[in-house]
Design an enzyme around this catalytic site. Structure first.
Site, PDB file in Angstrom:
ATOM      1  N   THR A  37      -4.573  -4.208   6.113  1.00 10.86           N
ATOM      2  CA  THR A  37      -3.229  -3.633   6.105  1.00 10.86           C
ATOM      3  C   THR A  37      -2.702  -3.396   7.519  1.00 10.86           C
ATOM      4  OG1 THR A  37      -4.239  -1.443   5.841  1.00 10.86           O
ATOM      5  CG2 THR A  37      -3.498  -2.556   3.845  1.00 10.86           C
TER       6      THR A  37
ATOM      7  N   HIS B 209      -9.470   2.012  11.398  1.00 13.92           N
ATOM      8  CA  HIS B 209      -9.357   3.350  11.973  1.00 13.92           C
ATOM      9  C   HIS B 209     -10.577   4.185  11.581  1.00 13.92           C
ATOM     10  CE1 HIS B 209      -8.156   4.671   7.943  1.00 13.92           C
ATOM     11  NE2 HIS B 209      -7.193   3.758   7.959  1.00 13.92           N
TER      12      HIS B 209
ATOM     13  N   HIS C  47     -12.292   4.179   8.233  1.00 11.70           N
ATOM     14  CA  HIS C  47     -13.157   3.055   7.845  1.00 11.70           C
ATOM     15  C   HIS C  47     -14.569   3.190   8.410  1.00 11.70           C
ATOM     16  CE1 HIS C  47      -9.078   1.032   7.670  1.00 11.70           C
ATOM     17  NE2 HIS C  47      -9.564   0.749   6.480  1.00 11.70           N
TER      18      HIS C  47
ATOM     19  N   LYS D 118      -3.871   5.296  -5.946  1.00 15.01           N
ATOM     20  CA  LYS D 118      -2.678   5.367  -5.118  1.00 15.01           C
ATOM     21  C   LYS D 118      -1.523   5.883  -5.987  1.00 15.01           C
ATOM     22  CE  LYS D 118      -4.626   3.127  -1.572  1.00 15.01           C
ATOM     23  NZ  LYS D 118      -5.897   2.715  -2.146  1.00 15.01           N
TER      24      LYS D 118
ATOM     25  N   ARG E 179       1.946  -0.622  -3.076  1.00 15.13           N
ATOM     26  CA  ARG E 179       2.021  -0.897  -1.646  1.00 15.13           C
ATOM     27  C   ARG E 179       3.143  -1.883  -1.350  1.00 15.13           C
ATOM     28  NH1 ARG E 179      -4.130  -2.204   0.403  1.00 15.13           N
ATOM     29  NH2 ARG E 179      -5.054  -0.162   0.057  1.00 15.13           N
TER      30      ARG E 179
ATOM     31  N   GLN F 192     -11.393  -8.775  -7.194  1.00 24.08           N
ATOM     32  CA  GLN F 192     -12.527  -8.226  -6.448  1.00 24.08           C
ATOM     33  C   GLN F 192     -13.831  -8.517  -7.173  1.00 24.08           C
ATOM     34  OE1 GLN F 192     -11.973  -4.402  -4.554  1.00 24.08           O
ATOM     35  NE2 GLN F 192     -14.124  -3.887  -4.809  1.00 24.08           N
TER      36      GLN F 192
ATOM     37  N   ASP G 199     -13.891   6.074  -4.684  1.00 26.28           N
ATOM     38  CA  ASP G 199     -12.709   5.552  -5.359  1.00 26.28           C
ATOM     39  C   ASP G 199     -12.847   4.073  -5.726  1.00 26.28           C
ATOM     40  OD1 ASP G 199     -12.683   4.746  -2.719  1.00 26.28           O
ATOM     41  OD2 ASP G 199     -10.540   5.065  -2.425  1.00 26.28           O
TER      42      ASP G 199
ATOM     43  N   LYS H 289      -8.558  14.562   3.779  1.00 29.70           N
ATOM     44  CA  LYS H 289      -9.299  13.337   4.061  1.00 29.70           C
ATOM     45  C   LYS H 289      -9.491  13.172   5.569  1.00 29.70           C
ATOM     46  CE  LYS H 289      -9.484   8.639   2.206  1.00 29.70           C
ATOM     47  NZ  LYS H 289      -8.751   7.619   1.430  1.00 29.70           N
TER      48      LYS H 289
ATOM     49  N   LYS I 224      -7.078  11.875   9.156  1.00 28.26           N
ATOM     50  CA  LYS I 224      -5.640  12.102   9.124  1.00 28.26           C
ATOM     51  C   LYS I 224      -5.280  13.157  10.173  1.00 28.26           C
ATOM     52  CE  LYS I 224      -4.916   9.363   5.610  1.00 28.26           C
ATOM     53  NZ  LYS I 224      -4.221   8.091   5.786  1.00 28.26           N
ATOM     54  N   THR I 225      -4.374  12.839  11.076  1.00 28.05           N
ATOM     55  CA  THR I 225      -3.933  13.774  12.098  1.00 28.05           C
ATOM     56  C   THR I 225      -2.414  13.824  12.121  1.00 28.05           C
ATOM     57  OG1 THR I 225      -3.780  12.147  13.883  1.00 28.05           O
ATOM     58  CG2 THR I 225      -5.935  13.158  13.519  1.00 28.05           C
TER      59      THR I 225
END
Length: 414
Positions: free
Chosen positions: A40, A45, A48, A82, A86, A167, A188, A226, A229-230
């Site tokens: 994506t 980041h 991952h 989600k 997306r 998948q 998930d 999570k 996340k900032t």
């Protein structure tokens, strides 16, 4: 050798697994283990990192690590929990992202096998998909999966509905072509992983199938948010998006209560060693021993020893106040990690201090100057009518201003 399941349990990583006997057999046979990454963006980041480290962990336990990049499935999107569909990426965007992520993974785990699922899915026609894959998936079976069921009422397109089948086929191709018997992922991903093990069983026979899967606990902070996340956005693994210094500081600034989990999830240090670090930290918590060691371990893994040295050099320069020891790239990396205040040029320094909100009034600014509490480029002796021009710029059109011993401001002259 201990089993990988024991290792995951000891680190509080293990969430679910399909079949212990098959997992132990896969370890003993040195089978492949894979994890998928949707392209994506052109960089991964810190969110991952847990699965990248897990691939390294499995490699240390005898498995052959494989990363699947969703060059095809990334154009669809995984519906797992989600809230909405997306935005679809173009083929060109996905291709660029795949190339960027592949370079990162090859650097982080040099002997990893990185494969693009577009190599087979991109060649498959709709009729091929329906005959080859669709006929082996029962509709009731798919609708019962939590990751799909959670989206039915809110709306789920056929596009994303097909993701779990694709998948599952990915797993089958790796199983047949790469001796890959195991898939791993976050909690998930349980629905997608079991779609793969069930699909393989339907193709090779349940009694013959060696396919298995493991999910890991998601990495969350003590407040349930999570990890990764900032307020400023994602912490990227690409140094051009998040500098080595920013990356290092992200871990240095973690809370004490989160550090033990981060050590277990994001490093391969033995748990006994982690416990010793925790004990040492508890004696003098103000030294932030856990945070600094965590930052060193993770930064070295992602950016190498040179990246760690660079991050520590910038950190020391900010602590000592001697920013002029940094080269231009290091100064710009530091600037990018800090909030910036825009001010017009050619002001007197007393006005600059007020407009930058370093002081609330000219009176306070005058006192700071007279006390030598304002430092620019290691100089703290200024007349209040000194004109701020390019002679005071630290780098490009930026000025680092230090107030007192530790507080820094970055002023951008416009």
């Amino acid at each position: 050798m201990r089993s990988i399941l024991e290792e995951l349990k000891q680190r509080d990583l293990l969430k679910q697994f399909t079949n212990e006997e098959k997992i132990l057999n896969a370890q003993n046979e040195g089978a492949g283990v894979y994890c998928g990454f949707d392209p994506t963006a052109d960089s991964l980041h810190v969110g991952h990192l847990i699965q990248i480290i897990n691939l390294k962990r499995f490699k240390d336990f005898g498995f052959a690590p494989i990363a699947i990049l969703g060059g095809a499935t990334g154009m669809i999107g995984d519906p797992s929990f989600k809230s909405e569909e997306r935005s679809l990426l173009t083929l060109e965007q996905v291709g660029k992202n795949v190339d960027g992520i592949k370079r990162q993974l090859n650097f982080l785990i040099p002997d990893i096998n990185v494969i693009n699922n577009n190599d087979w899915l991109g060649k498959m026609s709709l009729i091929d998909f329906l005959r080859e894959i669709g006929k082996d998936f029962n509709l009731a079976y798919l609708l019962a999966k939590e990751n799909i069921a959670s989206r039915i009422e809110k709306g789920l397109s056929i596009t994303e509905f097909s993701y779990t089948m694709l998948q599952g086929y990915d797993f089958f191709r790796l199983y047949e072509d790469q001796k890959c018997w195991m898939q791993i992922g976050g909690s998930d991903q349980w629905g997608n992983i079991t779609s793969g093990t069930d699909y393989i069983a339907s193709r090779v026979g349940r009694e013959n199938s060696k396919a298995c899967g493991i999910t890991m606990n998601l990495l969350t902070k003590k407040d349930g948010v999570k990890f990764g996340k900032t307020e400023s956005g994602a912490i990227w693994l690409d140094k051009d998006k998040t500098s080595e210094y920013e990356f290092y500081q992200f871990f240095v600034n973690q809370d004490d209560e989160d550090c033990e989990k981060l050590f277990k999830f994001l490093t391969t240090l033995p748990v006994d060693e982690i416990n010793l670090i925790k004990e040492e930290h508890a004696k003098e918590p103000f030294k932030r021993i856990m945070q600094k060691r965590l930052a060193q371990e993770v930064t070295t893994f992602v950016h190498g020893t040179e990246g760690l040295a660079k991050a520590e050099k910038v950190t020391e320069a900010l602590f000592s106040g001697d920013l002029m020891q940094l080269d231009k790239s290091e100064l710009l990396a530091t600037i990018n990690s800090m909030p910036k205040i825009q001010v017009k040029g050619n002001l007197e320094i007393i006005d600059l201090i007020v407009e930058s909100k370093i002081a609330s009034s000219k009176r306070e600014a005058r006192e700071l100057l007279n006390e030598g509490a304002i430092s620019i480029n290691n100089n703290n002796t200024f007349e209040e009518n000194t004109i701020v021009d390019e002679k005071l710029f630290t780098v490009d059109n930026f000025i680092f201003i230090k107030k007192g011993k530790k507080k820094y401001f970055v002023v951008e002259i416009i």
